[in-house]
Design a protein around this motif. Structure first.
Motif, PDB file in Angstrom:
ATOM      1  N   SER A  16      66.778  72.130  12.250  1.00  0.00           N
ATOM      2  CA  SER A  16      67.959  72.097  13.102  1.00  0.00           C
ATOM      3  C   SER A  16      67.373  72.938  14.389  1.00  0.00           C
ATOM      4  O   SER A  16      67.623  72.468  15.474  1.00  0.00           O
ATOM      5  CB  SER A  16      69.168  72.815  12.511  1.00  0.00           C
ATOM      6  N   ILE A  17      66.673  74.014  14.392  1.00  0.00           N
ATOM      7  CA  ILE A  17      66.222  74.711  15.248  1.00  0.00           C
ATOM      8  C   ILE A  17      65.159  73.932  15.998  1.00  0.00           C
ATOM      9  O   ILE A  17      64.926  73.856  17.043  1.00  0.00           O
ATOM     10  CB  ILE A  17      65.645  76.048  14.811  1.00  0.00           C
ATOM     11  N   ASP A  18      64.282  73.208  15.201  1.00  0.00           N
ATOM     12  CA  ASP A  18      63.286  72.361  15.689  1.00  0.00           C
ATOM     13  C   ASP A  18      63.771  71.288  16.504  1.00  0.00           C
ATOM     14  O   ASP A  18      63.084  70.902  17.615  1.00  0.00           O
ATOM     15  CB  ASP A  18      62.261  71.883  14.700  1.00  0.00           C
ATOM     16  N   SER A  19      64.836  70.709  16.085  1.00  0.00           N
ATOM     17  CA  SER A  19      65.368  69.449  16.810  1.00  0.00           C
ATOM     18  C   SER A  19      65.922  70.054  18.163  1.00  0.00           C
ATOM     19  O   SER A  19      65.854  69.504  19.122  1.00  0.00           O
ATOM     20  CB  SER A  19      66.572  68.893  15.887  1.00  0.00           C
ATOM     21  N   SER A  20      66.395  71.201  18.032  1.00  0.00           N
ATOM     22  CA  SER A  20      67.032  71.808  19.298  1.00  0.00           C
ATOM     23  C   SER A  20      65.982  72.158  20.390  1.00  0.00           C
ATOM     24  O   SER A  20      65.919  72.079  21.622  1.00  0.00           O
ATOM     25  CB  SER A  20      67.817  73.220  18.873  1.00  0.00           C
ATOM     26  N   ARG A  21      64.756  72.674  19.940  1.00  0.00           N
ATOM     27  CA  ARG A  21      63.600  72.872  20.516  1.00  0.00           C
ATOM     28  C   ARG A  21      63.084  71.555  21.116  1.00  0.00           C
ATOM     29  O   ARG A  21      62.743  71.585  22.596  1.00  0.00           O
ATOM     30  CB  ARG A  21      62.491  73.505  19.801  1.00  0.00           C
ATOM     31  N   LEU A  22      63.032  70.365  20.533  1.00  0.00           N
ATOM     32  CA  LEU A  22      62.779  69.150  20.970  1.00  0.00           C
ATOM     33  C   LEU A  22      63.521  68.784  22.100  1.00  0.00           C
ATOM     34  O   LEU A  22      63.086  68.037  23.279  1.00  0.00           O
ATOM     35  CB  LEU A  22      62.794  68.136  19.827  1.00  0.00           C
ATOM     36  N   LYS A  23      64.833  68.762  21.916  1.00  0.00           N
ATOM     37  CA  LYS A  23      65.641  68.268  22.936  1.00  0.00           C
ATOM     38  C   LYS A  23      65.718  69.219  24.327  1.00  0.00           C
ATOM     39  O   LYS A  23      65.881  68.761  25.370  1.00  0.00           O
ATOM     40  CB  LYS A  23      67.254  68.673  22.291  1.00  0.00           C
ATOM     41  N   THR A  24      65.522  70.303  23.944  1.00  0.00           N
ATOM     42  CA  THR A  24      65.214  71.267  25.140  1.00  0.00           C
ATOM     43  C   THR A  24      64.035  70.955  26.241  1.00  0.00           C
ATOM     44  O   THR A  24      64.135  70.878  27.421  1.00  0.00           O
ATOM     45  CB  THR A  24      65.092  72.807  24.758  1.00  0.00           C
ATOM     46  N   LEU A  25      62.804  70.878  25.470  1.00  0.00           N
ATOM     47  CA  LEU A  25      61.749  70.232  26.141  1.00  0.00           C
ATOM     48  C   LEU A  25      62.017  69.133  26.738  1.00  0.00           C
ATOM     49  O   LEU A  25      61.395  68.775  27.990  1.00  0.00           O
ATOM     50  CB  LEU A  25      60.661  70.149  24.950  1.00  0.00           C
ATOM     51  N   ASP A  42      70.910  67.154  30.897  1.00  0.00           N
ATOM     52  CA  ASP A  42      71.040  68.171  29.825  1.00  0.00           C
ATOM     53  C   ASP A  42      70.689  68.210  28.432  1.00  0.00           C
ATOM     54  O   ASP A  42      70.838  66.917  27.796  1.00  0.00           O
ATOM     55  CB  ASP A  42      72.873  68.279  29.795  1.00  0.00           C
ATOM     56  N   PRO A  43      70.200  68.983  27.802  1.00  0.00           N
ATOM     57  CA  PRO A  43      69.718  69.023  26.440  1.00  0.00           C
ATOM     58  C   PRO A  43      70.762  68.448  25.259  1.00  0.00           C
ATOM     59  O   PRO A  43      70.402  67.709  24.461  1.00  0.00           O
ATOM     60  CB  PRO A  43      69.307  70.346  26.022  1.00  0.00           C
ATOM     61  N   ARG A  44      72.173  68.450  25.753  1.00  0.00           N
ATOM     62  CA  ARG A  44      73.108  68.171  24.956  1.00  0.00           C
ATOM     63  C   ARG A  44      73.221  66.470  24.843  1.00  0.00           C
ATOM     64  O   ARG A  44      74.128  65.939  24.188  1.00  0.00           O
ATOM     65  CB  ARG A  44      74.532  68.808  25.228  1.00  0.00           C
ATOM     66  N   SER A  45      72.715  65.987  26.143  1.00  0.00           N
ATOM     67  CA  SER A  45      72.771  64.300  26.158  1.00  0.00           C
ATOM     68  C   SER A  45      71.570  63.874  25.608  1.00  0.00           C
ATOM     69  O   SER A  45      71.388  62.683  25.541  1.00  0.00           O
ATOM     70  CB  SER A  45      72.606  64.173  27.731  1.00  0.00           C
ATOM     71  N   GLY A  94      71.364  59.892  26.392  1.00  0.00           N
ATOM     72  CA  GLY A  94      72.518  59.036  26.784  1.00  0.00           C
ATOM     73  C   GLY A  94      72.686  57.856  25.959  1.00  0.00           C
ATOM     74  O   GLY A  94      73.498  56.945  26.514  1.00  0.00           O
ATOM     75  N   GLY A  95      72.298  57.865  24.909  1.00  0.00           N
ATOM     76  CA  GLY A  95      72.338  56.595  24.094  1.00  0.00           C
ATOM     77  C   GLY A  95      71.403  55.725  24.299  1.00  0.00           C
ATOM     78  O   GLY A  95      71.308  54.606  23.531  1.00  0.00           O
ATOM     79  N   LYS A  96      70.435  55.672  25.296  1.00  0.00           N
ATOM     80  CA  LYS A  96      69.393  54.870  25.355  1.00  0.00           C
ATOM     81  C   LYS A  96      68.161  55.017  24.858  1.00  0.00           C
ATOM     82  O   LYS A  96      67.638  56.491  25.079  1.00  0.00           O
ATOM     83  CB  LYS A  96      69.202  54.682  26.852  1.00  0.00           C
ATOM     84  N   PRO A  97      67.477  54.370  24.000  1.00  0.00           N
ATOM     85  CA  PRO A  97      66.340  54.895  23.302  1.00  0.00           C
ATOM     86  C   PRO A  97      65.287  55.331  24.322  1.00  0.00           C
ATOM     87  O   PRO A  97      64.865  54.630  25.112  1.00  0.00           O
ATOM     88  CB  PRO A  97      65.844  53.666  22.721  1.00  0.00           C
ATOM     89  N   LEU A  98      64.706  56.566  23.863  1.00  0.00           N
ATOM     90  CA  LEU A  98      63.739  56.966  24.619  1.00  0.00           C
ATOM     91  C   LEU A  98      62.494  56.067  24.746  1.00  0.00           C
ATOM     92  O   LEU A  98      61.921  56.069  26.066  1.00  0.00           O
ATOM     93  CB  LEU A  98      62.970  58.212  24.283  1.00  0.00           C
ATOM     94  N   MET A  99      62.171  55.420  23.919  1.00  0.00           N
ATOM     95  CA  MET A  99      60.818  54.249  24.067  1.00  0.00           C
ATOM     96  C   MET A  99      61.126  53.502  25.291  1.00  0.00           C
ATOM     97  O   MET A  99      60.398  53.076  25.809  1.00  0.00           O
ATOM     98  CB  MET A  99      60.515  53.781  22.660  1.00  0.00           C
ATOM     99  N   ASP A 100      62.651  52.943  25.116  1.00  0.00           N
ATOM    100  CA  ASP A 100      62.852  51.873  26.126  1.00  0.00           C
ATOM    101  C   ASP A 100      62.766  52.280  27.550  1.00  0.00           C
ATOM    102  O   ASP A 100      62.467  51.987  28.523  1.00  0.00           O
ATOM    103  CB  ASP A 100      64.344  51.275  25.908  1.00  0.00           C
ATOM    104  N   ILE A 101      63.130  53.731  27.777  1.00  0.00           N
ATOM    105  CA  ILE A 101      63.177  54.340  28.905  1.00  0.00           C
ATOM    106  C   ILE A 101      61.681  54.542  29.483  1.00  0.00           C
ATOM    107  O   ILE A 101      61.274  54.269  30.574  1.00  0.00           O
ATOM    108  CB  ILE A 101      63.678  55.715  28.886  1.00  0.00           C
ATOM    109  N   LEU A 102      60.779  54.951  28.803  1.00  0.00           N
ATOM    110  CA  LEU A 102      59.661  55.201  29.070  1.00  0.00           C
ATOM    111  C   LEU A 102      58.793  53.791  29.622  1.00  0.00           C
ATOM    112  O   LEU A 102      57.947  53.684  30.276  1.00  0.00           O
ATOM    113  CB  LEU A 102      58.471  55.771  27.789  1.00  0.00           C
ATOM    114  N   THR A 103      59.103  52.518  28.746  1.00  0.00           N
ATOM    115  CA  THR A 103      58.616  51.536  29.097  1.00  0.00           C
ATOM    116  C   THR A 103      58.981  50.989  30.352  1.00  0.00           C
ATOM    117  O   THR A 103      58.564  50.217  31.216  1.00  0.00           O
ATOM    118  CB  THR A 103      58.874  50.464  27.760  1.00  0.00           C
ATOM    119  N   GLN A 104      60.333  51.056  30.520  1.00  0.00           N
ATOM    120  CA  GLN A 104      60.944  50.532  31.777  1.00  0.00           C
ATOM    121  C   GLN A 104      60.723  51.396  32.957  1.00  0.00           C
ATOM    122  O   GLN A 104      61.070  50.844  34.123  1.00  0.00           O
ATOM    123  CB  GLN A 104      62.737  50.524  31.540  1.00  0.00           C
TER     124      GLN A 104
END
Length: 318
Positions: free
Chosen positions: A149-158, A166-169, A192-202
């Protein structure tokens, strides 16, 4: 868990236990907190200090000291007792000492008639969660750890710092061990519901500098970055514990990455590891099985093997 008052016991009143109690009080999550410490004077001092918060919070929380024998009607027992291994950079090195600490504690708590939920934060948390499950004899859903749980929070923050949002998005999970073999499940990270990998590709021009391996490394080592600079990590994990307690007591059905006893989920059995799970008044209602990519499935299996090996090295005396 038939008590009308929401009662939580915290075993271990060091940095993590006291930070957890502070978060519980400031967020008015429970009605009573019982602190249990190896040193009665320290536990008393922590309770007294925390009691002086009451004039400045929304509602009063009764806080007092007690013993394992007084856990009979507690809804949740939070385990924060532990001892670090000097010079080590692997939480699994603490497995033997963790067993030695928790074996008598769990026996005394269960002898009190406790039937609630164990929530573990002591490291190595996946091994400790398994130890508590085995020693308590409780159903696996009633024993869970803070896990990733704490590692997932750290990932979102980074990720929030480089995107930026916002990390909550940011939605996503770090899976496996809360330790060196953990990994982000990149195939399920969304912004925000969009896959990160799609964002990086686009958007290669905007986010081409983003190195996922580097972010995974920073996520894994974030705890050590703090530990080596001030000697302990406690605010983040203290709030994670409070978040889990609130989710349990409120029957929230929130999905949180926790250390859970696996019974053929992700093809793994008789081991605890960080996975997303639905958290309710009964503890873990259901473990969510993400459709991992083949490399991620291999990483998860490898991480579980490392945890299982540490469990196997313990000199069990059940």
């Amino acid at each position: 868990m038939g008590s009308k008052a929401r009662k939580v016991a915290i075993v271990g009143v060091g940095h993590v236990g006291s930070s957890c109690a502070y978060s519980l009080i400031n967020q008015s999550i429970c009605d009573e907190i019982m602190l249990i410490g190896r040193t009665p004077d320290r536990a008393y001092a922590q309770a007294l200090d925390l009691s002086h918060c009451m004039d400045f919070v929304h509602s009063r929380t009764k806080i007092y000291t007690g013993s394992c024998e007084q856990c009979t009607d507690m809804d949740i027992v939070i385990l924060c007792a532990g001892a670090s291994v000097p010079g080590s950079k692997n939480r699994l090195d603490q497995a033997d000492s963790a067993y030695a600490i928790h074996k008598p504690l769990i026996g005394r708590i269960m002898d009190s008639g406790f039937t609630g939920i164990f929530l573990t934060a002591s490291n190595p948390v996946d091994v400790v969660t398994y130890i508590v499950w085995r020693l308590s004899g409780l159903p696996r859903g009633q024993v869970l750890g803070t896990g990733t749980s704490i590692d997932s929070s750290r990932l979102k923050t980074l990720l929030s710092e480089v995107l930026p949002v916002d990390p909550r998005s940011v939605q996503g999970y770090v899976l496996g061990e809360h330790g060196e073999s953990q990994f982000p499940a990149w195939s399920h990270v969304t912004i925000g519901g969009k896959p990160l990998m799609d964002i990086l590709t686009q958007h290669p021009q905007r986010f081409g500098h983003l190195k996922l391996a580097e972010i995974a490394h920073k996520t894994r080592d974030a705890g050590w970055e703090i530990y080596y600079r001030k000697g302990a990590t406690h605010y983040g994990i203290g709030n994670a514990l409070a978040y889990l307690v609130r989710s349990i007591l409120n029957d929230d059905h929130k999905i949180i990455a926790v250390s859970a006893v696996l019974d053929n989920e992700y093809g793994q059995t008789d081991v605890c590891a960080g996975v997303p799970a639905i958290i309710t008044r009964q503890g873990i209602k259901e473990i969510l099985e993400l459709n991992l990519s083949p490399p991620e499935q291999e990483q998860f299996a490898s991480s579980c093997a490392i945890i299982r090996s540490a469990i196997g090295r313990i000199a069990w005396e059940l």
